[in-house]
Design an enzyme around this catalytic site. Structure first.
Site, PDB file in Angstrom:
ATOM      1  N   LYS A 251       0.819  -1.218   0.000  1.00  0.00           N
ATOM      2  CA  LYS A 251       0.000   0.000   0.000  1.00  0.00           C
ATOM      3  C   LYS A 251       0.853   1.268   0.000  1.00  0.00           C
ATOM      4  O   LYS A 251       0.622   2.177  -0.802  1.00  0.00           O
ATOM      5  CB  LYS A 251      -0.913   0.005   1.233  1.00  0.00           C
ATOM      6  N   THR A 252       1.824   1.337   0.880  1.00  0.00           N
ATOM      7  CA  THR A 252       2.643   2.544   0.991  1.00  0.00           C
ATOM      8  C   THR A 252       3.408   2.805  -0.300  1.00  0.00           C
ATOM      9  O   THR A 252       3.529   3.951  -0.756  1.00  0.00           O
ATOM     10  CB  THR A 252       3.626   2.420   2.173  1.00  0.00           C
TER      11      THR A 252
ATOM     12  N   GLN B  44      -9.886  -3.645   7.484  1.00  0.00           N
ATOM     13  CA  GLN B  44      -9.043  -3.207   8.598  1.00  0.00           C
ATOM     14  C   GLN B  44      -9.602  -1.946   9.263  1.00  0.00           C
ATOM     15  O   GLN B  44      -8.865  -1.184   9.885  1.00  0.00           O
ATOM     16  CB  GLN B  44      -7.611  -2.967   8.110  1.00  0.00           C
TER      17      GLN B  44
ATOM     18  N   ASP C  52      -4.548   8.497   2.787  1.00  0.00           N
ATOM     19  CA  ASP C  52      -4.084   7.185   3.262  1.00  0.00           C
ATOM     20  C   ASP C  52      -5.004   6.706   4.383  1.00  0.00           C
ATOM     21  O   ASP C  52      -5.595   7.516   5.108  1.00  0.00           O
ATOM     22  CB  ASP C  52      -2.651   7.329   3.775  1.00  0.00           C
ATOM     23  N   GLU C  53      -5.122   5.382   4.527  1.00  0.00           N
ATOM     24  CA  GLU C  53      -5.935   4.772   5.594  1.00  0.00           C
ATOM     25  C   GLU C  53      -7.346   5.368   5.612  1.00  0.00           C
ATOM     26  O   GLU C  53      -7.872   5.760   6.660  1.00  0.00           O
ATOM     27  CB  GLU C  53      -5.265   4.962   6.965  1.00  0.00           C
TER      28      GLU C  53
ATOM     29  N   ARG D 170      -0.828  -9.782  11.073  1.00  0.00           N
ATOM     30  CA  ARG D 170       0.437  -9.219  11.550  1.00  0.00           C
ATOM     31  C   ARG D 170       1.550 -10.263  11.447  1.00  0.00           C
ATOM     32  O   ARG D 170       2.728  -9.917  11.506  1.00  0.00           O
ATOM     33  CB  ARG D 170       0.336  -8.773  13.024  1.00  0.00           C
TER      34      ARG D 170
END
Length: 751
Positions: A32-33, A258, A224-225, A614
Site C-alpha cells: 500500500k505505501t 481493517q 491514506d488509511e 500481523r
C-alpha cells in the site's frame, strides 16, 4: 520511469490512473505505501506541480516516510508537496485564514492536558459533582459531538443526547459544552478536534473567498488509511473535491477489512459508500500479500468473509507454509501465560526467532499482566507498547501505594503519592509543613502527621487520613491479601473515582484495577508450590513482597532485542515473524461490549483479521477455560472466531483433529472443553457434593479431586504440620504432576 518496474500489474494500474476518482483497496501486506508514494511521484513526473497535490495521512511518521520515498524518486521537486496529517495540514491553513471565523492567526492549540484543565475549571465553576462529571468522560462526549458536526446549540436541542446524559447523571453536559467552546474562542485557542471542526466551519461559511481558493490550489487529493476517517474528515474532503465542474481528482487508499477504530469515531461507511458518492470511480484491488504464508492468508480470508458488509476481495500469496497455525487451550489464564512463554523459548531455540520478531497481542491492555510476569521469570526481555508496563500504570501504582502504606505507614514515597489522592484537601503547602517538621526532628512523615500540632486548614483532612490508614493497618492483620486489597480499593475512594469515568481511558483503567485485584485473588487461592517455594502466608504484606520481586527486576536500558507486548489495536501497521494472539474467548474477543452494540461483532472480526495478518511465518492462537474476574473464577467458551478457520490450517494442541467431521467446530471446541474439564469445573459455584478433606487425611495412594485440576492420584506427601506438601498426578492437564500445599488445598478424597 524505472520505478514502475518495481510494481506488479495492478499496482501499476493504480499508480498510473491519475485522473478522476480512484479507490485503491489495499489488503494487508500488499504494498500500500509503495503504491501511494509512487502514485504521487508519478503525478509529479507527469507534470503536476507538487504544490497542487495534497496528501493526507493519520500519523506524522507516515507523512515523513511518504516525503522521503517520493524524494528518492523525484528529488527536490517534492519539497513543495502538501503532505501531512489531517490536523497538521488544516492547522497550517487555519493559521492563514483564521480571521474569517473570528480567531487570531496566532491562535493557541490546546493539547489534552490543557483541555482537561479547562474542563475541570468549568465543572468547578458550575458547582457540579466532579465524580459524576468525570473530566475524561466529558471530554470524550464533547469530542464526539464535534466530530459529528453537532454544535452546542444543536446538542442542546437533541433529545436523544440529552436523555443519554440524564441516564448517566450528567444532565448539564450540554451547558459545559457551550461554556467550553465559548471560553476556547475567548482565549483564542483551538483543541485538536477544533482543527477539523473549525476547518469545516471555515470552508462552509466562506465559499467564495476561501473554499474556492483551496479548490483551485489542490488539484489532486490523496488520502491514506481512508477506512479510518470519521464523518467530519470526509465532510471536509467532499467540500474540496465534490462540486459542479470538479474533475474529482481524489484517490483514497485503504482496506475496509481493517476498519477497527469506530470507538474513535471512524466510520466504515465512508469507504463502503465511496462509489455511491463518486459514480465514475476507478477501483483497484491489491490482493497479493507479500508478507504472510499461505495458511495465515487463507485463515484471514476465511474469517473476514463472515462479514456481510464489505468490499469483496480474495487475498493470496505465493509464500509457502513454514508451519500451520497453532491452537492452544489452557485451563486458566495463568497457565496461558506460561504456555505462551514456553513457546517463545521454543521458537527462539528451534527456529532462531529473535525477540524483536515476536509479538504477544491481546484484546485489552489489562491482559498484559500474566505475560509480563512469565517473561520476567524466564528472563526474556520485553516491552509493552500502547501503554505502560502493567505495574507502571498510574492506577496500579496508586493502589499499590495504598497497600504499601497500610502495611508500612513510614513508606514515605508511597505516603506522599496518596496523601491527597483522591483529593481530600491536603495541598502541597500542607504537605511541606509536615515534611519539614519530619526532617527537623529526624522522624518519618507519618510520625510527623501523628505528632505535629500544625494548625493548618487541612487539619481535619489530615486527621481523617490518619484514621483511615490506621484502620487499614488494623484490619489487614485479620484479612487475606485479596480481602484487604478489595477493602482498601473501596474505602480509599480509588475504585469509585475510576468507576465514574466511562471514557475509553476510564474503562481501560477500570480493567487494569480489576486485573490487579484478580491477580491478588489468584495469589491467595493458589495452593500449588513452585520451585520448592512454599508461601504459607497469604497476607497483603507477603503479596507486596512477592510482587516486588517481579517488578524490581533489572532491565537493560540499551537492549533493543525485546519481545513486543501490545493490544491488537496498537499492532495495526506492524508485522512480526511470530505472533501470539491470546485470550481468544467469548466476552474477551469478541469483547462483551461489542456483543451489545450494532455492528459490534463485525468490527471485532475485522480486529481479529488485523491480528492474524500481523504474522509472517508463525501464528499461535490461545484461549483459557477460566480466568479470574472480579475475584471469582469465571468460565469462558472459546471465541466464535476460532470456528471460522478450517481444520486443515490448524495444528491443534487440544485433541487430535480429524480432517472431516460432521459436528461443527464450536461443538468440538466445547466438547474438548468438557472432556478435559472435570465436572466440578463446569459451573462457577462449588458442587454441593464437594467436601474437602482435612490436610492430615491426605496420604500417598489416595484418589482425590481438586477444584482447579480435576481428579488425580496422590503420589507422595512430604513435610510436616502446616508445611505438608502433596505431589499429585492429574490426568489430562498440561504439566500433570503438581505440588500442592495441603494447608491451603481443597482436596476431596474419592476412594
Amino acid at each position: 520511469m524505472d520505478y514502475l518496474q518495481q510494481l506488479n500489474e495492478v499496482q501499476q494500474q493504480a499508480v498510473t490512473c491519475i485522473d478522476g476518482p480512484v479507490l485503491v483497496i489495499a489488503g494487508p501486506g500488499s504494498g500500500k505505501t509503495r503504491v501511494l508514494t509512487f502514485r504521487i511521484a508519478h503525478l509529479i513526473e507527469s507534470g503536476v506541480p507538487p504544490h497542487q497535490i495534497l496528501a493526507l495521512t493519520f500519523t506524522n511518521k507516515a507523512a515523513r516516510e511518504m516525503k522521503e520515498r517520493i524524494g528518492a524518486v523525484v528529488g527536490d521537486k517534492a519539497r513543495t508537496l502538501w503532505a501531512g496529517t489531517f490536523h497538521s495540514i488544516f492547522a497550517r491553513i487555519l493559521r492563514v485564514e483564521a480571521e474569517h471565523i473570528g480567531y487570531p492567526s496566532n491562535f493557541s492549540i490546546y493539547d489534552t492536558t490543557d483541555t482537561r484543565s479547562l474542563l475541570t475549571r468549568i465543572i468547578k465553576q458550575m458547582n457540579l459533582d466532579k465524580n459524576n462529571y468525570a473530566v475524561n468522560a466529558v471530554r470524550s462526549r464533547i469530542s464526539s459531538a464535534k466530530s459529528n458536526l453537532i454544535t452546542p446549540k444543536l446538542y442542546a436541542q437533541d433529545q436523544e443526547l440529552l436523555s443519554i446524559d440524564k441516564l448517566q447523571q450528567r444532565p448539564a453536559l450540554y451547558k459545559i459544552y457551550n461554556r467550553y467552546v465559548s471560553q476556547c474562542k475567548q482565549a483564542g485557542a483551538m483543541d485538536f478536534d477544533d482543527l477539523l471542526y473549525r476547518m469545516f466551519e471555515l470552508l462552509q461559511k466562506n465559499p467564495e473567498n476561501v473554499l474556492d481558493k483551496y479548490r483551485s490550489r489542490f488539484k489532486y487529493l490523496l488520502v491514506d488509511e481512508f477506512q479510518d476517517t470519521n464523518f467530519l474528515q470526509y465532510a471536509i474532503l467532499k467540500k474540496l473535491v465534490k462540486y459542479e465542474g470538479s474533475p474529482q481528482n481524489i484517490c483514497v487508499v485503504g482496506d475496509d477489512a481493517q476498519s477497527i477504530y469506530a470507538f474513535r469515531g471512524a466510520t466504515i461507511d465512508n469507504i463502503l459508500n465511496f462509489q455511491e458518492e463518486f459514480p465514475g470511480l476507478n477501483t483497484f484491488k491489491l490482493e497479493q500479500n507479500y508478507r504472510s504464508t499461505q495458511s495465515i492468508v487463507e485463515a484471514a480470508n476465511q474469517v473476514i468473509r463472515q462479514n456481510s458488509r464489505q468490499i469483496q476481495k480474495k487475498i493470496w500469496t505465493d509464500k509457502a507454509d513454514t508451519s500451520r497455525i497453532k491452537l492452544i487451550k489452557t485451563l486458566s489464564d495463568n497457565e496461558e501465560g506460561k504456555r505462551v512463554a514456553d513457546l517463545i523459548v521454543e521458537y527462539k531455540n528451534r527456529f532462531h526467532v529473535p525477540n524483536h520478531e515476536i509479538a504477544v497481542l491481546y484484546r485489552t491492555n489489562a491482559q498484559s499482566r500474566v505475560f509480563e510476569e512469565y517473561l520476567r521469570r524466564y528472563n526474556i526481555s520485553y516491552k509493552v507498547f500502547g501503554g505502560l508496563s502493567f505495574y507502571q500504570r498510574k492506577e496500579i501504582k496508586d493502589l499499590l501505594a495504598y497497600f504499601r502504606v497500610a502495611v508500612n505507614p513510614r513508606d514515605e514515597e508511597a505516603l506522599l503519592r496518596i496523601i491527597n489522592y483522591p483529593k481530600r484537601g491536603i495541598g502541597n503547602s500542607t504537605v511541606e509543613v509536615y515534611t519539614s517538621y519530619a526532617s527537623e526532628h529526624g522522624i518519618s512523615i507519618w510520625e510527623s502527621l501523628l505528632t505535629n500540632p500544625a494548625n493548618t486548614r487541612a487539619k481535619k483532612s489530615i486527621s481523617m487520613f490518619i484514621k483511615m490508614i490506621s484502620d487499614f493497618g488494623r484490619k489487614i492483620k485479620d484479612l487475606n491479601a485479596h480481602e484487604a486489597a478489595a477493602m482498601i480499593a473501596h474505602r480509599s475512594g480509588i475504585a469509585d473515582l475510576i468507576r465514574k469515568d466511562n471514557s475509553i481511558e476510564g474503562i481501560a483503567r477500570q480493567e487494569n484495577l480489576t486485573a490487579l485485584l484478580d491477580g491478588i485473588k489468584e495469589f491467595v487461592d493458589n495452593d500449588e508450590v513452585e520451585a520448592g517455594d512454599v508461601i504459607e502466608d497469604k497476607s497483603l504484606a507477603t503479596y507486596l513482597q512477592n510482587i516486588a520481586l517481579v517488578t524490581d527486576m533489572d532491565e537493560s536500558a540499551d537492549n533493543n532485542d525485546f519481545v513486543t507486548l501490545m493490544s491488537v489495536h496498537s499492532s495495526k501497521g506492524l508485522e512480526f515473524d511470530a505472533v501470539f494472539l491470546a485470550g481468544m474467548e467469548e466476552k474477551i474477543f469478541p469483547s462483551f461490549q461489542a456483543m451489545e452494540e450494532k455492528d459490534g461483532i463485525d468490527e471485532e472480526r475485522r480486529l481479529f483479521y488485523v491480528a492474524i495478518t500481523r504474522a509472517r511465518k508463525l501464528l499461535t492462537l490461545s484461549f483459557a477455560n477460566s480466568r479470574y474476574r472480579y475475584g471469582k473464577v469465571v468460565y469462558h467458551q472459546p471465541s466464535r472466531f476460532l470456528t471460522e478457520i478450517s481444520d486443515d490450517l490448524m495444528d491443534s494442541q487440544i485433541t487430535p483433529r480429524k480432517p472431516v467431521e460432521a459436528v461443527s467446530r464450536q461443538s468440538r471446541l466445547q466438547g474438548n472443553f468438557k472432556q478435559r474439564q472435570p465436572k466440578t469445573r463446569e459451573t462457577i459455584s462449588v458442587p454441593q457434593d464437594f467436601v474437602p478433606a482435612a490436610p492430615h487425611e491426605i496420604a500417598a495412594g489416595l484418589k482425590v479431586r481438586h477444584l482447579k485440576f480435576g481428579e488425580g492420584k496422590v503420589l507422595s506427601v512430604d513435610g510436616s504440620n502446616d508445611s505438608k506438601v502433596a505431589t499429585i498426578f492429574f490426568q489430562g492437564v498440561h504439566n500433570p504432576q503438581r505440588r500442592i500445599m495441603l494447608k491451603f488445598a481443597k482436596l476431596q478424597i474419592l476412594d
